[in-house]
Design a protein around this motif. Structure first.
Motif, short mmCIF file in Angstrom:
data_model
loop_
_atom_site.label_atom_id
_atom_site.label_comp_id
_atom_site.label_asym_id
_atom_site.label_seq_id
_atom_site.Cartn_x
_atom_site.Cartn_y
_atom_site.Cartn_z
N GLU A 106 35.42 45.09 44.02
CA GLU A 106 36.86 45.36 43.95
C GLU A 106 37.44 44.95 42.60
OE1 GLU A 106 38.78 43.47 47.23
OE2 GLU A 106 37.64 44.61 48.71
N ALA A 107 37.03 43.79 42.10
CA ALA A 107 37.52 43.32 40.81
C ALA A 107 37.08 44.25 39.69
CB ALA A 107 37.02 41.90 40.54
N GLN A 108 35.86 44.76 39.78
CA GLN A 108 35.36 45.67 38.76
C GLN A 108 36.11 47.00 38.81
OE1 GLN A 108 31.20 46.54 39.10
NE2 GLN A 108 31.07 47.39 37.04
N LYS A 109 36.43 47.48 40.01
CA LYS A 109 37.18 48.72 40.13
C LYS A 109 38.59 48.57 39.57
CE LYS A 109 34.84 50.91 43.98
NZ LYS A 109 34.94 51.33 45.39
N LYS A 110 39.21 47.42 39.83
CA LYS A 110 40.55 47.19 39.30
C LYS A 110 40.53 47.10 37.78
CE LYS A 110 42.60 44.85 43.27
NZ LYS A 110 43.14 43.59 43.78
N GLN A 114 39.23 52.42 38.14
CA GLN A 114 38.70 53.37 39.10
C GLN A 114 39.09 52.91 40.50
OE1 GLN A 114 34.52 53.45 38.53
NE2 GLN A 114 34.62 54.75 36.73
N GLY A 115 39.94 53.65 41.09
CA GLY A 115 40.36 53.33 42.45
C GLY A 115 40.22 54.56 43.31
N ALA A 116 41.06 54.63 44.27
CA ALA A 116 41.04 55.78 45.15
C ALA A 116 41.59 57.01 44.41
CB ALA A 116 41.88 55.50 46.38
N ILE A 117 41.09 58.15 44.76
CA ILE A 117 41.54 59.40 44.16
C ILE A 117 42.81 59.82 44.88
CG2 ILE A 117 41.00 61.81 43.76
CD1 ILE A 117 38.05 60.96 43.67
N VAL A 118 43.83 60.11 44.12
CA VAL A 118 45.11 60.51 44.69
C VAL A 118 45.36 61.96 44.33
CG1 VAL A 118 47.59 60.06 44.70
CG2 VAL A 118 45.98 58.17 44.46
N PHE A 119 45.61 62.77 45.34
CA PHE A 119 45.91 64.18 45.15
C PHE A 119 47.42 64.36 45.16
CE2 PHE A 119 41.68 64.28 46.99
CZ PHE A 119 41.02 65.13 46.12
#
Length: 132
Positions: A106-110, A114-119
């Protein structure tokens, strides 16, 4: 080239290699000391991890090291830092290791964004819906 010229070139090259070999003995000694120091640090690290992790957690960490050495090194560094600062109470179980892996992920994604894809879909008013 004649045989005598080849022999002279070989002798000159041999002397040159021998002289450079005597000059680099001091460097080789320094390198061997560095390598020995690195091996000792690695052994201390392994011993500390062995005492801080339960066998199942050690096995999981070794499997992670096979797949992703960088991730394994990151988790090992975190565990070593926690052990040195006294944050570890007892041995780390496999479930605690999994939790630590998730936190690091989670820390690496933040950090990388890179997080959730938002449409984002366009909201257009369609005139056909209002025809009665």
């Amino acid at each position: 080239m004649t045989d005598s010229e080849l022999a002279a070139l070989r002798a000159a090259r041999l002397n040159q290699l021998q002289q450079s070999g005597t000059d680099s003995d001091g460097q080789n000694a320094g390198r061997s000391e560095d390598a020995e120091k690195r091996r000792a640090e690695e052994q201390m690290k392994r011993d500390l991890l062995a005492s801080a992790l339960e066998p199942a957690a050690r096995e999981r960490l070794s499997r992670i090291a096979l797949v992703s050495p960088s991730r394994s090194n990151q988790i090992e560094a975190i565990l070593l830092r926690m052990a040195q600062t006294g944050q570890l109470r007892g041995r780390v179980s496999e479930q605690q290791l999994i939790d630590l892996l998730e936190q690091a992920d989670e820390a690496q994604k933040k950090a990388s964004g890179q997080g959730a894809i938002v449409f984002q879909r366009r909201v257009d008013l369609d005139d056909d819906d209002f025809d009665i």
